[in-house]
Design an enzyme around this catalytic site. Structure first.
Site, PDB file in Angstrom:
ATOM      1  N   CYS A  66       5.881  29.703 -14.633  1.00 15.39           N
ATOM      2  CA  CYS A  66       5.642  30.234 -15.983  1.00 15.39           C
ATOM      3  C   CYS A  66       5.247  29.123 -16.962  1.00 15.39           C
ATOM      4  CB  CYS A  66       6.908  30.948 -16.447  1.00 15.39           C
ATOM      5  SG  CYS A  66       6.517  32.377 -17.434  1.00 15.39           S
ATOM      6  N   PRO A  87       0.829  -1.206   0.000  1.00 16.09           N
ATOM      7  CA  PRO A  87       0.000   0.000   0.000  1.00 16.09           C
ATOM      8  C   PRO A  87       0.863   1.256   0.000  1.00 16.09           C
ATOM      9  CG  PRO A  87       0.127  -0.907   2.214  1.00 16.09           C
ATOM     10  CD  PRO A  87       0.866  -1.865   1.322  1.00 16.09           C
TER      11      PRO A  87
END
Length: 422
Positions: free
Chosen positions: A341, A272
């Site tokens: 950006c 898990p």
């Protein structure tokens, strides 16, 4: 949400952490991890399954988190030599380490053999024979499981499906039986069994049932050929609720494993990752600016270099204002973005948040404990964010915010560039 302190996590007001260490800031709840680790364990115990649990540390690899899980009796599932060293450093014993991954180097395999880890999940015939040769040069025998690709569609996002015929992972299930017979005769390999991993963020029982049933058939066929199969590694993939998905309980997975593999008399293990780590972490961020228009934008100081998942997987994360007044304020649709950006630096589109959210306000991005801080980069020369661990009302910084000086310090300029200066 507290009427005076606003949003709390494990009893700690988030605004006090932001005031102390700044933003963006990763926050991990140790007790949330502990409780989830316990819940998962109990689900298998209820189905009378003796399950070895290995945390998929690619989802969150901090030493503090590994220490918490080590105390819960968990081992780790690793995918690199670096993760192996990290896990051993956190006190996890070699017999608790399973090495998965499609591209293990000779150096990584040698390290795994020398450390005598529990198991190496081999992904191809080529890797099996290479591993046999490396083990021979070390004078050791490697414990190996063959990772099978059962050609089962996990019904999850394309980029996190790993068990279909076209995916890069595992050995095609028809070839695996033949390869098992070959592997059983290799002198420096101890073939312990089979491994599978179908995908990540799986929300229904059917793909698990299909994959594990296929594996059970293979075990019977391999045994009928006279070979021993001692263990099955069931992989991971149990999904959580990020938005409004109906997330399965660990009991569902335990039930499917009991039904498909329970009568095979094999040791079982599970890897898990997200189920344990995602709800145990948040990303705390501050509003740099708002921009009115159609749509209106909230610009946060966290960005895609911190949390990559929305840009990479179009993933949805809850965004919650930290201020106590947020609960009673009318909402409006906002695009929530970061300052990087790139057009893909966007956390949410048309998300309903308080209409009066303003510069300086805090928000928490939820369920970011898996594949959050571990996938961060320093793109746009943005240093790595602070990490904080909360534990039942206590908290501590577990990684200081990187400085721009630290970021540049590892770079050198060749001498000849200086001499070319006009």
């Amino acid at each position: 949400m507290d009427a005076r302190d606003g949003l709390l996590f494990e009893g700690v007001p988030l605004h006090t952490i932001a005031a102390s260490v700044g933003t963006p800031c990763w926050i991990t709840g140790a007790n949330t991890f502990r409780q989830r680790a316990k819940t998962l364990k109990q689900a298998f115990e209820a189905h009378k399954l003796n399950m070895h649990l290995h945390f998929a540390m690619k989802s969150q690899d901090h030493q503090a988190v590994l220490t918490v899980l080590h105390h819960c009796g968990y081992g780790v599932d690793i995918v690199s030599g670096g993760e192996m060293i990290r896990a051993l450093r956190a006190g996890i014993q070699p017999e608790g380490v399973v090495f998965s991954g499609v591209g293990k180097s000779d150096e990584e395999l040698r390290l795994a053999i020398e450390k005598n880890i529990r198991q190496i999940n081999v992904e191809s015939a080529e890797e099996l024979f290479r591993l046999n040769n490396i083990a021979a040069t070390c004078g050791k025998i490697a414990r190996v499981a063959l990772r099978v690709n059962p050609d089962v569609d996990a019904k999850t996002h394309d980029k996190i499906s790993t068990g279909r015929a076209g995916d890069k992972f595992g050995i095609e299930h028809n070839q695996a039986i033949q390869l098992y017979a070959q592997g059983a005769s290799l002198k420096n390999i101890h073939l312990v069994g089979l491994a599978v991993h179908l995908g990540s963020q799986m929300l229904t029982a059917e793909p698990f049932r299909k994959g594990y049933s296929r594996l059970a058939d293979m075990v019977r066929e391999i045994r009928s050929m006279g070979h021993s199969v001692e263990s099955i590694d069931c992989g991971g993939g149990l999904g959580i609720c990020y938005k409004n998905e109906i997330a399965p309980s660990p009991d569902m997975l335990a039930g499917v494993i009991a039904e498909t593999l329970g009568d095979l008399d094999v040791e079982l293990s599970l890897e898990p990752g997200r189920w344990l780590s995602a709800p145990s972490g948040i990303l705390l961020s501050r509003v740099i600016e708002t921009k009115a228009g159609s749509p209106s934008f909230i610009i946060l100081d966290a960005a895609m270099n911190d949390l990559t998942r929305p840009a990479m997987y179009d993933s949805w994360h809850g965004i919650v204002p930290v201020a106590p007044t947020a609960l009673s304020t009318p909402t409006a649709p906002w695009h929530v973005v970061g300052p990087v950006c790139e057009s893909s630096d966007i956390f949410a589109r048309a998300r309903f948040l308080p209409e009066n959210l303003k510069r300086g306000d805090l928000v928490a991005l939820l369920d970011t404990g898996a594949y959050g801080s571990v996938m961060s980069s320093t793109y746009n020369s943005r240093p790595l964010a602070t990490q904080v661990l909360i534990d039942n009302g206590k908290w501590a910084v577990i990684r200081q915010r990187q400085t721009i000086e630290e970021l540049i310090a590892s770079e050198t300029v060749p001498e000849w560039l200086h001499s070319h200066h006009a």
